[in-house]
Structure formats: structure tokens, C-alpha cells
Design a protein around this motif. Structure first.
Motif, PDB file in Angstrom:
ATOM      1  N   LEU A   1       4.908   5.065   3.334  1.00  0.00           N
ATOM      2  CA  LEU A   1       4.429   6.382   3.380  1.00  0.00           C
ATOM      3  C   LEU A   1       5.133   7.676   3.439  1.00  0.00           C
ATOM      4  O   LEU A   1       6.141   7.861   3.310  1.00  0.00           O
ATOM      5  CB  LEU A   1       3.763   6.411   4.981  1.00  0.00           C
ATOM      6  CG  LEU A   1       3.989   7.518   5.989  1.00  0.00           C
ATOM      7  CD1 LEU A   1       2.132   7.982   5.370  1.00  0.00           C
ATOM      8  CD2 LEU A   1       3.994   7.043   7.667  1.00  0.00           C
TER       9      LEU A   1
ATOM     10  N   THR B   1       0.720   5.043   0.941  1.00  0.00           N
ATOM     11  CA  THR B   1      -0.213   6.029   1.469  1.00  0.00           C
ATOM     12  C   THR B   1       0.991   7.730   1.624  1.00  0.00           C
ATOM     13  O   THR B   1       1.641   7.498   1.303  1.00  0.00           O
ATOM     14  CB  THR B   1      -0.366   5.915   2.899  1.00  0.00           C
ATOM     15  OG1 THR B   1       0.600   5.237   3.669  1.00  0.00           O
ATOM     16  CG2 THR B   1      -1.274   4.679   2.944  1.00  0.00           C
TER      17      THR B   1
ATOM     18  N   PHE C   1      -3.436  11.962   5.187  1.00  0.00           N
ATOM     19  CA  PHE C   1      -3.023  10.564   4.774  1.00  0.00           C
ATOM     20  C   PHE C   1      -4.621  10.020   3.945  1.00  0.00           C
ATOM     21  O   PHE C   1      -4.868   9.598   5.323  1.00  0.00           O
ATOM     22  CB  PHE C   1      -1.856  10.445   5.470  1.00  0.00           C
ATOM     23  CG  PHE C   1      -0.435  11.383   5.927  1.00  0.00           C
ATOM     24  CD1 PHE C   1       0.155  10.621   4.918  1.00  0.00           C
ATOM     25  CD2 PHE C   1      -0.569  12.354   6.785  1.00  0.00           C
ATOM     26  CE1 PHE C   1       1.456  11.475   5.231  1.00  0.00           C
ATOM     27  CE2 PHE C   1       0.504  13.162   6.551  1.00  0.00           C
ATOM     28  CZ  PHE C   1       1.647  12.912   5.676  1.00  0.00           C
ATOM     29  N   GLY C   2      -3.952   9.475   3.451  1.00  0.00           N
ATOM     30  CA  GLY C   2      -4.883   8.300   2.840  1.00  0.00           C
ATOM     31  C   GLY C   2      -4.030   7.474   1.682  1.00  0.00           C
ATOM     32  O   GLY C   2      -3.300   7.591   1.292  1.00  0.00           O
ATOM     33  N   LYS C   3      -4.222   6.397   0.844  1.00  0.00           N
ATOM     34  CA  LYS C   3      -4.383   5.440   0.263  1.00  0.00           C
ATOM     35  C   LYS C   3      -3.999   6.397  -1.132  1.00  0.00           C
ATOM     36  O   LYS C   3      -5.101   7.152  -1.752  1.00  0.00           O
ATOM     37  CB  LYS C   3      -4.676   4.460  -0.361  1.00  0.00           C
ATOM     38  CG  LYS C   3      -4.881   3.783  -0.640  1.00  0.00           C
ATOM     39  CD  LYS C   3      -5.015   1.858  -1.107  1.00  0.00           C
ATOM     40  CE  LYS C   3      -4.653   0.766  -1.324  1.00  0.00           C
ATOM     41  NZ  LYS C   3      -4.801  -0.364  -1.622  1.00  0.00           N
TER      42      LYS C   3
ATOM     43  N   GLU D   1       0.991  -1.055  -0.071  1.00  0.00           N
ATOM     44  CA  GLU D   1      -0.194  -0.164   0.012  1.00  0.00           C
ATOM     45  C   GLU D   1       0.896   1.418   0.385  1.00  0.00           C
ATOM     46  O   GLU D   1       2.021   1.836   0.291  1.00  0.00           O
ATOM     47  CB  GLU D   1      -0.972  -0.499   1.291  1.00  0.00           C
ATOM     48  CG  GLU D   1      -1.773   1.176   1.396  1.00  0.00           C
ATOM     49  CD  GLU D   1      -2.990   1.313   2.114  1.00  0.00           C
ATOM     50  OE1 GLU D   1      -3.445   0.395   2.166  1.00  0.00           O
ATOM     51  OE2 GLU D   1      -1.771   2.023   4.136  1.00  0.00           O
TER      52      GLU D   1
ATOM     53  N   TYR E   1      -0.911   5.923  11.722  1.00  0.00           N
ATOM     54  CA  TYR E   1       0.077   4.436  10.552  1.00  0.00           C
ATOM     55  C   TYR E   1       0.494   3.017  11.737  1.00  0.00           C
ATOM     56  O   TYR E   1       1.207   2.247  11.206  1.00  0.00           O
ATOM     57  CB  TYR E   1       0.539   4.643   9.469  1.00  0.00           C
ATOM     58  CG  TYR E   1      -0.447   5.098   8.367  1.00  0.00           C
ATOM     59  CD1 TYR E   1      -1.338   4.359   7.653  1.00  0.00           C
ATOM     60  CD2 TYR E   1      -0.039   6.499   8.249  1.00  0.00           C
ATOM     61  CE1 TYR E   1      -1.939   4.636   6.529  1.00  0.00           C
ATOM     62  CE2 TYR E   1      -1.515   7.066   6.861  1.00  0.00           C
ATOM     63  CZ  TYR E   1      -2.125   6.196   6.839  1.00  0.00           C
ATOM     64  OH  TYR E   1      -3.045   6.899   5.698  1.00  0.00           O
TER      65      TYR E   1
ATOM     66  N   ARG F   1       3.859  -0.874   3.602  1.00  0.00           N
ATOM     67  CA  ARG F   1       3.237   0.545   3.621  1.00  0.00           C
ATOM     68  C   ARG F   1       4.510   1.461   3.056  1.00  0.00           C
ATOM     69  O   ARG F   1       5.731   1.155   3.045  1.00  0.00           O
ATOM     70  CB  ARG F   1       2.312   0.512   4.518  1.00  0.00           C
ATOM     71  CG  ARG F   1       2.146   2.455   4.126  1.00  0.00           C
ATOM     72  CD  ARG F   1       1.272   2.924   5.439  1.00  0.00           C
ATOM     73  NE  ARG F   1       0.327   1.705   5.488  1.00  0.00           N
ATOM     74  CZ  ARG F   1      -0.529   1.178   6.605  1.00  0.00           C
ATOM     75  NH1 ARG F   1      -0.114   1.390   7.820  1.00  0.00           N
ATOM     76  NH2 ARG F   1      -1.935   0.984   6.525  1.00  0.00           N
TER      77      ARG F   1
END
Lengths: 356, 260
Positions: free
Chosen positions: A93, A26, A40-42, A24, A63, A91
Motif C-alpha cells: 500500500l 495499491t 486508492f486503487g490497484k 498486489e 484494505y 499487498r
């Protein structure tokens, strides 16, 4: 650490590389409810990234310390307990400001030190952090807390030089990403000069530093002063400050049952020391029954408690609480109140009912 | 008080659901909840005012009460219920805060009656009271606030009640929950929102749909109305409009505060 230069447009390649390597990606993106806000998001497409954002509503701490994390499930009919393993999802970031990276380092000290938190640890280890430079907003006080600069706690850091990014490569993983996905060139003397100028501009735009040298001592000395009553009268006890604070990490542990009561889950949720329940124990005894007690406690923990433990104050001057608090209570006000002329409360006032 | 031991002994606690002054919306809300079926077998729904035509039984373990107290007969009924039930649960804004019926309390009862019913005012029952929450008449063990209630919250609370757990009604205003899900703050966008003083626990449902809070869960125990009004004044908001909006669900409490 080594440095590279990439074009502004190469952010598309960086995104593509991270999207290929991580489950993912983000980053900061526009709130669908109001374009003036960022959260903050996908990220599904590099064009969604808002790397020039001023601040996000909630910091990236979400997160690492989820707002609601399940710890276990249980079956009341059999007595079986099923621990919830931390998710192994990886993830990337992107777009974390220096203040927020410094805040993550504070959280590391809380969750990876004396008492290691298995969830935090897994989230932290599985997250690739790309920092990004910023310019100060009127609410920023990062420089007062030494959080305007960051030297660790990230894999890659992007400094905005207008038409290009000055890239700090800190980790092996980051070197691999740069090598595999980015058309990066060497840093020239011109680039270094531009980087220095950018840093100078940033420093110049910062507000005057607050002198916090005496703060912990002053806090103890004025612990019983009436200033706390004054500030307490304003506190709305809403806890929004704790939610938006990148250094606040307290949580509550709750049990929630299914509708038929047969199975349940134990989960932890963000909590705030400004809620009256926070310090309530058996037989309804409350260590901090009044809002004034709670406000004083919150900042005491930040400015004195943690400071005496590891020499750091639990604040990075990100300014989120300054915006979120409708009672105008923020670190600047606390510092000012402690520095102002004040006299100790009479013993009568403090004990209640004895005032003349 | 909660008689947890008695409840634990009853393998299938007998539950009654009854209404005072309300639009039955919270009872309908319970029927809207598919997980209600999961509760079948764990409780014996002895009486449900909305769904049965039988009379209320003389004996039961749990009383679930919807609606505000508006008549003398409500007071007598509640006193009887309290004597009978081991556990009393108030559900919905009307039962918990006086709710919308409570709005009558902003003025004179007879004036309100004439305004609403005009020439038909004679059909209105006598012995009317200023609308009040159930807790103003009898001790309430558990409350599920909201207009309407969240059926999931209700079923979770019912389970807690059956286990004899202590009531855990939220005390803080809504802002923390609203910020957690990162709704841009209404106040910062120049719009009034009662979340600033309203009891949390709804997950900021309306705000997530970009509608300001109307205060249906009641004024939070920790709320600081004076500071909220100071913020409004300093921010150039209409304090009177704020107080007026607060009355929709909270007239009883606002009046209580004014009286004390």
C-alpha cells in the motif's frame, strides 16, 4: 529506523520492486470519473501513482476492514457451515499520509487488542505500508489530534524533498526492498537540512491547534445541553461521514440468501451509528431514535468513550468528513459548540411535552 | 400481518403477481432475471398477470403487487387481496411511493386528463383517484422500491418473506453507499443529486454510471429534507428545482408531508 535518499524517479524502481514481491500494489490514483478526486486503487504502472494527492475519498482502512467481507457460507438444505478464511493475498500500500497511518494504529487497538479480529489481522500482517509526506489542506486538523507526525505503523516512509525522497526505513522487510531494488545513497548534512526545512514548512502551514484538553470533561458536562438538538436538526442521517472516516469501524452483520433460498452467506458491511437502525433492538426499541441522539453519540464515542479507554480520540483530523458532510457537521463544529456559551436544557424540554 | 406459520406449512407457496397502474416494467424486470429459474420449484407461480391469460385464482399465499392505486376498482381488488394472501409484497416505485403516476397529484386530476387525452378524454375511466401507493390502502408486509426494481433484490426479499423474516427496508439516504464505492460527490462538483434524501439499497447504481440520483427508491425514512434544502440554499443551488425533481417519484409523500 535508518534513513536513505533516493531520486524522485526511483519511485519507478520502488514500484517495480513491490510489484515483484507482493501480489498486489495499491496507491492513490485519479478517479476515472473526475480528475479532481483521488481514490486508492490497484496500481498497474508507477505513472498512475498520485503521490502529491491531497486526500482520498475513502481512507486506506478499506484494505484492512473491507466494506463488505464474507464471514461464512452455509447450505440450508444440509445445515453445513463453511467458514470463510481471510484471503492470504499480500499487498503493498503506497502513499499513505501520516494521519491515515495514525488512524490505522487506532484500528489496530480496536481489532488486535482485546478481541482479535482474524480478518483484520491477516490483512494487516500481509500489507506492506509506504507512507508519504503531505502539505496541509484547508480542511486538515491533524495537529490538533497529534496525527501530523507518525513514528510507527509503516514499513517505509517517503518525505518529499523536491527533487529527491528522504526515505525512512522502519522494518526489516523495507530494508530488504531498499537493498534489492533501490539505488539509494547515504543521507548528507544537506539532505538532513532540507528535511528539517520541509518539516518546518509543513508545521507552519498547519492550522492553529484546537485546545482539546477539556473536551472529554466538557462533553460530559454538556451532555444534556440544547446544542445537540441544534446540531441534530442539521444531520442528514446519511452516514457519509462514517464511510470516509479513517477511524470509524462499526459494521453490521447480515445474512443474504441465494435466489432459490438453498444457500446463503453471512457477511459484514460498513455501518454508521447515524442510521436509525443502528441502535434498534428487539421489539423495535431504539436507544437513539432521534438524529440529535445519534450525532451526540458518534462524537461521544470519538472524544470521550475511546479517550477514557486508551487516552486517544478516534479522530486524526484528516478533514474527509468536513468535505463529505452536507450539513457542515465536523469535529471543529462540535468542539466550537461545546466551548460556546450555552445553558442546560430544562428538564421539561428533555423529557418532551413539558416545555412551558 | 405475515402469516409465517401458514407459509412454512405450505411446501410450495402459491404466488400471484398482479398490476395496478404501471407500465409493467417491474414484471418485465423479473423476467429479465435468469436466476428466476432457480426459484421454480420453491414457489408455485399460480398467476402472473403479464404472462398468463387465465383468471386470478381465488386462493393463494403470496401476492406481489406492481403499480399505483389510481381507481376505485384498485381499492376493491387490494382489499380482496389482503383478505386472501398471507403475505403482500409491493414492488416498484409505483406501488411503493405512487411513483411516476403520482405526478398527477401535483395538480387537478381533470386538468391532467384533458391535457394528456385532449378530445379523447371520454375514454378515461371514471372513479379515478389521486395516485397513491399500495400501503395507503392496505397493510403491506414487504416493499421492493426502485424504478424498475432490482430482480436480485426482489428474489432475496421473496426468500426472506417465505422464511417469515421481518421487513428490512433501508431507511438512510444513499450517500453512504455512494461514498463507499468512491463516486466523486455530485453536489461537490456543483450538480444536483437526489441521493441526499433518497432511500439507499440500490448500490448507487446510477451514480456509478455518473448519473445523478433521481429519487426512484423514495424518500428515505431518515431523510432530513429541511437540512438538505438549507444546504442547497447556502451552496447557491436551486431549491425549487430540487423540490420539482423530487416530485417525479415522490409526489404522494411530498403532498402527505404538506398535509400533515
Amino acid at each position: 529506523m535508518f534513513f536513505k535518499i533516493i531520486d524522485k524517479e526511483s519511485i519507478v524502481d520502488l514500484y517495480a520492486g513491490l510489484a515483484a514481491e507482493y501480489d498486489e500494489v495499491t496507491g492513490p490514483k485519479t478517479s476515472p470519473k473526475d480528475p479532481r478526486y483521488v481514490k486508492f486503487g490497484k496500481i498497474r504502472d508507477a505513472s498512475q501513482l498520485r503521490l502529491d494527492y491531497k486526500t482520498s475519498i475513502v481512507p486506506p482502512k478499506k484494505y484492512f476492514l473491507a466494506a463488505d467481507e464474507r464471514l461464512m457460507r452455509y447450505d440450508r438444505t444440509t445445515g453445513e457451515v463453511y467458514d470463510t478464511e481471510p484471503p492470504l493475498q499480500t499487498r503493498a500500500l503506497i502513499g499513505v499520509h501520516p494521519c491515515d497511518i495514525n488512524a490505522i494504529l487506532m484500528l489496530d487497538d480496536i481489532f488486535l487488542n482485546e478481541f482479535e479480529d482474524p480478518y483484520y489481522k491477516v490483512y494487516r500482517e500481509n500489507t506492506f505500508i509506504v507512507g508519504v509526506s503531505c502539505m496541509p489542506s484547508p480542511t486538515c486538523t491533524c495537529n490538533s489530534f497529534g496525527a501530523d507526525e507518525v513514528h510507527r505503523g509503516f514499513d517505509l516512509f517517503l518525505s518529499d524533498l523536491g527533487d529527491r525522497w528522504f526515505v525512512s526505513v522502519r522494518s526489516v522487510k523495507a530494508a530488504a526492498i531498499v537493498d534489492r531494488y533501490l539505488d539509494a545513497r547515504e543521507v548528507t548534512a544537506d539532505d538532513t537540512r532540507a528535511f528539517q526545512e520541509r518539516t518546518k514548512r509543513f508545521k507552519k502551514a498547519l492550522p492553529k491547534r484546537m485546545d482539546l484538553d477539556q473536551l472529554p470533561l466538557l462533553y460530559d458536562a454538556k451532555y444534556d445541553y440544547p446544542l445537540w438538538e441544534d446540531i441534530g436538526k442539521d444531520c442528514l442521517s446519511c452516514g457519509a461521514c462514517s464511510v470516509v472516516c479513517p477511524c470509524c469501524y462499526c459494521f453490521d452483520v447480515r445474512d443474504t440468501l441465494s435466489a432459490d433460498g438453498r444457500v446463503g452467506k453471512r457477511h459484514r458491511v460498513w455501518d454508521s451509528c447515524l442510521a436509525s437502525e443502528f441502535a434498534e433492538v428487539a421489539h423495535n426499541h431504539n436507544f437513539r431514535p432521534k438524529a440529535a441522539d445519534r450525532v451526540r453519540y458518534r462524537f461521544y464515542h470519538k472524544f470521550v468513550g475511546n479517550f477514557t479507554r486508551n487516552g486517544k480520540m478516534l479522530c486524526v483530523g484528516c478533514g474527509r468528513c468536513t468535505t463529505a458532510c452536507k450539513a457542515f457537521i465536523d469535529p471543529q463544529r462540535i468542539v466550537k459548540a461545546l466551548e460556546s456559551e450555552d445553558t442546560p436544557a430544562s428538564a421539561g424540554t428533555r423529557k418532551g411535552g413539558g416545555a412551558q | 400481518m405475515t402469516d409465517a406459520n401458514a407459509l412454512n406449512q405450505a411446501s410450495c407457496p402459491r404466488v400471484v403477481v398482479l398490476s395496478l397502474a404501471s407500465d409493467f416494467g417491474c414484471q418485465i424486470q423479473i423476467t429479465n432475471f435468469p436466476e428466476l429459474l432457480a426459484m421454480v420449484g420453491t414457489i408455485d407461480l399460480s398467476y402472473w398477470q403479464l404472462a398468463t391469460s387465465a383468471d386470478m385464482p381465488d386462493s393463494y399465499d403470496v401476492a406481489v403487487i406492481e403499480g399505483a392505486v389510481t381507481l376505485d376498482e384498485h381499492v376493491r381488488l387490494l382489499q380482496q387481496v389482503r383478505k386472501t394472501a398471507g403475505v403482500v409484497i409491493a414492488i416498484g416505485a409505483c406501488a411503493v411511493t405512487g411513483g411516476v403516476p403520482g405526478l398527477v397529484g401535483t395538480g387537478d386530476l381533470d386538468t391532467a386528463r384533458d391535457l394528456v387525452y385532449g378530445e379523447d378524454a371520454t375514454i378515461v375511466k371514471q372513479h379515478r383517484l389521486v395516485p397513491a401507493p399500495v400501503s395507503s390502502v392496505i397493510e403491506v408486509d414487504y416493499r421492493v422500491p426502485g424504478c424498475p426494481i432490482d430482480p436480485a433484490e426482489f428474489s432475496a426479499l421473496l426468500q426472506q418473506a417465505l422464511l417469515g423474516a421481518r421487513e428490512r427496508l433501508d431507511r438512510t439516504p444513499l450517500c453512504a453507499a455512494c461514498q463507499t464505492i468512491e463516486n466523486p460527490c455530485f453536489w461537490l462538483r456543483g450538480k444536483a443529486c437526489l441521493g441526499l434524501v433518497t432511500r439507499t439499497g440500490c448500490g448507487a447504481l446510477c451514480l456509478s454510471r455518473d448519473r445523478a440520483c433521481t429519487g426512484c427508491r423514495g424518500i428515505a425514512a431518515d431523510a432530513n429534507l429541511e437540512s438538505a434544502r438549507r444546504y442547497l440554499r447556502e451552496g447557491g443551488f436551486d431549491v425549487k428545482a430540487f423540490d420539482k425533481a423530487l416530485e417525479v417519484y415522490n409526489t404522494y409523500e411530498v403532498n402527505e408531508v404538506a398535509r400533515s
